[in-house]
Design a protein around this motif. Structure first.
Motif, PDB file in Angstrom:
ATOM      1  N   ILE A 113      32.221 -35.377 -44.270  1.00 34.80           N
ATOM      2  CA  ILE A 113      32.160 -35.737 -42.848  1.00 34.80           C
ATOM      3  C   ILE A 113      30.788 -35.394 -42.274  1.00 34.80           C
ATOM      4  N   ALA A 114      30.296 -34.196 -42.591  1.00 36.32           N
ATOM      5  CA  ALA A 114      28.991 -33.759 -42.079  1.00 36.32           C
ATOM      6  C   ALA A 114      27.868 -34.663 -42.584  1.00 36.32           C
ATOM      7  N   GLN A 115      27.974 -35.105 -43.837  1.00 38.54           N
ATOM      8  CA  GLN A 115      26.950 -36.009 -44.365  1.00 38.54           C
ATOM      9  C   GLN A 115      27.002 -37.353 -43.658  1.00 38.54           C
ATOM     10  N   LEU A 209      38.623 -32.485 -38.789  1.00 37.71           N
ATOM     11  CA  LEU A 209      39.641 -32.758 -39.804  1.00 37.71           C
ATOM     12  C   LEU A 209      41.032 -32.314 -39.384  1.00 37.71           C
ATOM     13  N   LYS A 210      41.204 -31.032 -39.150  1.00 34.71           N
ATOM     14  CA  LYS A 210      42.542 -30.478 -38.906  1.00 34.71           C
ATOM     15  C   LYS A 210      43.294 -31.230 -37.811  1.00 34.71           C
ATOM     16  N   ASN A 211      42.695 -31.363 -36.639  1.00 35.80           N
ATOM     17  CA  ASN A 211      43.390 -31.981 -35.512  1.00 35.80           C
ATOM     18  C   ASN A 211      43.596 -33.482 -35.709  1.00 35.80           C
ATOM     19  N   LYS A 212      42.708 -34.110 -36.472  1.00 36.26           N
ATOM     20  CA  LYS A 212      42.775 -35.554 -36.638  1.00 36.26           C
ATOM     21  C   LYS A 212      43.888 -35.996 -37.579  1.00 36.26           C
ATOM     22  N   ILE A 213      44.395 -35.076 -38.406  1.00 39.44           N
ATOM     23  CA  ILE A 213      45.501 -35.457 -39.295  1.00 39.44           C
ATOM     24  C   ILE A 213      46.765 -34.644 -39.014  1.00 39.44           C
ATOM     25  N   GLY A 214      46.727 -33.828 -37.962  1.00 41.00           N
ATOM     26  CA  GLY A 214      47.933 -33.124 -37.527  1.00 41.00           C
ATOM     27  C   GLY A 214      48.306 -31.920 -38.349  1.00 41.00           C
ATOM     28  N   LYS A 245      42.374 -42.798 -49.289  1.00 39.31           N
ATOM     29  CA  LYS A 245      40.932 -43.030 -49.379  1.00 39.31           C
ATOM     30  C   LYS A 245      40.198 -42.556 -48.134  1.00 39.31           C
ATOM     31  N   GLY A 246      40.649 -41.411 -47.614  1.00 38.89           N
ATOM     32  CA  GLY A 246      39.953 -40.774 -46.503  1.00 38.89           C
ATOM     33  C   GLY A 246      40.391 -41.227 -45.132  1.00 38.89           C
ATOM     34  N   LYS A 247      41.390 -42.096 -45.063  1.00 39.25           N
ATOM     35  CA  LYS A 247      41.842 -42.614 -43.767  1.00 39.25           C
ATOM     36  C   LYS A 247      43.080 -41.871 -43.275  1.00 39.25           C
ATOM     37  N   GLN A 252      38.900 -43.718 -40.230  1.00 41.31           N
ATOM     38  CA  GLN A 252      38.278 -43.160 -41.428  1.00 41.31           C
ATOM     39  C   GLN A 252      37.851 -41.734 -41.124  1.00 41.31           C
ATOM     40  N   ILE A 253      38.508 -40.770 -41.744  1.00 36.75           N
ATOM     41  CA  ILE A 253      38.216 -39.353 -41.502  1.00 36.75           C
ATOM     42  C   ILE A 253      37.098 -38.886 -42.429  1.00 36.75           C
ATOM     43  N   VAL A 254      37.295 -39.048 -43.729  1.00 35.83           N
ATOM     44  CA  VAL A 254      36.290 -38.723 -44.738  1.00 35.83           C
ATOM     45  C   VAL A 254      35.768 -40.045 -45.292  1.00 35.83           C
ATOM     46  N   PRO A 255      34.451 -40.217 -45.377  1.00 37.44           N
ATOM     47  CA  PRO A 255      33.920 -41.490 -45.878  1.00 37.44           C
ATOM     48  C   PRO A 255      34.476 -41.838 -47.254  1.00 37.44           C
ATOM     49  N   GLU A 256      34.920 -43.074 -47.410  1.00 37.69           N
ATOM     50  CA  GLU A 256      35.538 -43.484 -48.679  1.00 37.69           C
ATOM     51  C   GLU A 256      34.569 -43.353 -49.845  1.00 37.69           C
TER      52      GLU A 256
END
Length: 357
Positions: A113-115, A209-214, A245-247, A252-256
């Motif tokens: 995510i940071a990248q 991350l944490k809040n975005k996927i509950g 795949k990161g969604k 898209q949470i983590v780039p695929e």
């Protein structure tokens, strides 16, 4: 012991095709029918085993085996829906448990995510973010260590000196990229992200991350480690996001692309290791605290395309794209104390295979 009730749903077919050894990818249509539980609810759709044509007679033997092996919780997801959920040995769905080194993969996700946000580049040297002198290695050797080396466990720093990651304890052993060794120095990636983002590690993790996927839970500092604790469904949520795949739903949470790199071989020494993820189906593997190379699959009974987050005392997230599975196990050690893979993995997959095949 408690299992969830099963509800009727249209049967889903399981894809038995295996990914190639060179690259693990989920099916292109995976997000078309995947189910995601609501963010702020305990609701989670289930699917009965009968709809999947699995062998229902193998459910109880599997649960008996898990209970005997000191398991506290176990979840099987098929395309996001719960097929099996069980709590035992004094645990329940509300209690938190530690992820141990399975939580390393949370650091992987945050690094991706940071990248993507442009605040780090994993190909840059670690000293670009932490400053020179973050190790006791000669400067020219320290400057060989990239963020990717931290994620791949090939920093070249001496793993025999223990888990303390202070400057004094981070000493040169070999050039970065030339030696694979399981080492707590990966934790410096959390410092890299915090420095680059201008936030604390905890706050960046929660918002990105944490809040975005509950998920629930929190990081707890234990001696030299930063360990994540959560309930079992939160661990399953993370595994589900990776499987997708990161969604999460349409976000898209983590780039695929980054995640695809993360779950494939990251260096040429331990073929069964990505970016803090363990990989099945490769020609050989190394284990923590060893410089021996073992031939064959990491977990022979598991599907070749499986990749896993593995933690001390048998904390597990298994992701199997070809079979649309995410499987989580939390608990005490099944037998002897271990740091990642154990004989329990192969035994457990023997029981899982009896259920799903």
């Amino acid at each position: 012991m408690k299992t969830t009730p099963f509800c009727l749903l249209l049967a889903l077919f399981i894809c038995f095709g295996c990914a190639s050894e060179d690259e693990i990818t989920a099916p292109d249509t995976i997000n078309d029918s995947i189910y995601f539980p609501p963010l702020n609810s305990n609701e989670w759709q289930t699917i009965p085993i009968s709809d999947l044509n699995w062998n229902e007679n193998e459910v109880q033997p599997l649960l008996n085996f898990l209970e005997e092996k000191n398991t506290k919780s176990f979840i099987v997801l098929h395309n996001g829906k719960i097929v099996l959920e069980a709590y035992m040995n004094g645990h329940d769905e509300t209690k938190l448990w530690y992820w141990a080194s399975a939580g390393k993969t949370l650091t992987t996700a945050i690094s991706g995510i940071a990248q993507e946000e442009g605040i780090i580049n994993i190909n840059n040297k670690v000293s670009d973010y932490l400053g020179e002198g973050w190790t006791s290695a000669p400067l020219e050797k320290e400057n060989l260590i990239t963020c990717k080396n931290l994620l791949s466990m090939n920093s070249g720093l001496d793993d025999s000196l223990g888990d303390n990651v202070s400057k004094e304890n981070l000493q040169y052993k070999a050039d970065a990229g030339t030696r694979w060794a399981y080492h707590n120095v990966y934790k410096k990636m959390q410092d890299v992200v915090a420095d680059a983002s201008g936030e604390t590690w905890n706050s960046y993790f929660e918002t990105k991350l944490k809040n975005k996927i509950g998920m629930n839970g929190a990081w707890v500092a234990l001696n030299e480690f930063n360990v994540y604790w959560s309930n079992t469904r939160s661990m399953a949520r993370f595994g589900l996001m990776v499987y997708a795949k990161g969604k999460w739903e349409t976000t898209q949470i983590v780039p695929e692309r980054f995640l695809t790199e993360a779950v494939n071989t990251s260096q040429n020494i331990n073929k069964s290791y990505g970016y803090l993820w363990w990989l099945n189906g490769k020609e050989s593997y190394y284990l923590p605290s060893s410089q021996l190379e073992f031939n064959g699959n990491l977990i022979p009974n598991a599907p070749n395309d499986m990749y896993a987050a593995l933690g001390k005392n048998d904390q597990k997230i298994y992701v199997v794209p070809s079979k649309k599975l995410v499987i989580v196990r939390m608990g005490d050690s099944a037998s002897d104390v271990n740091f990642a893979r154990s004989d329990f993995d192969n035994e457990l997959w023997g029981k899982i295979n009896a259920l799903i095949n």
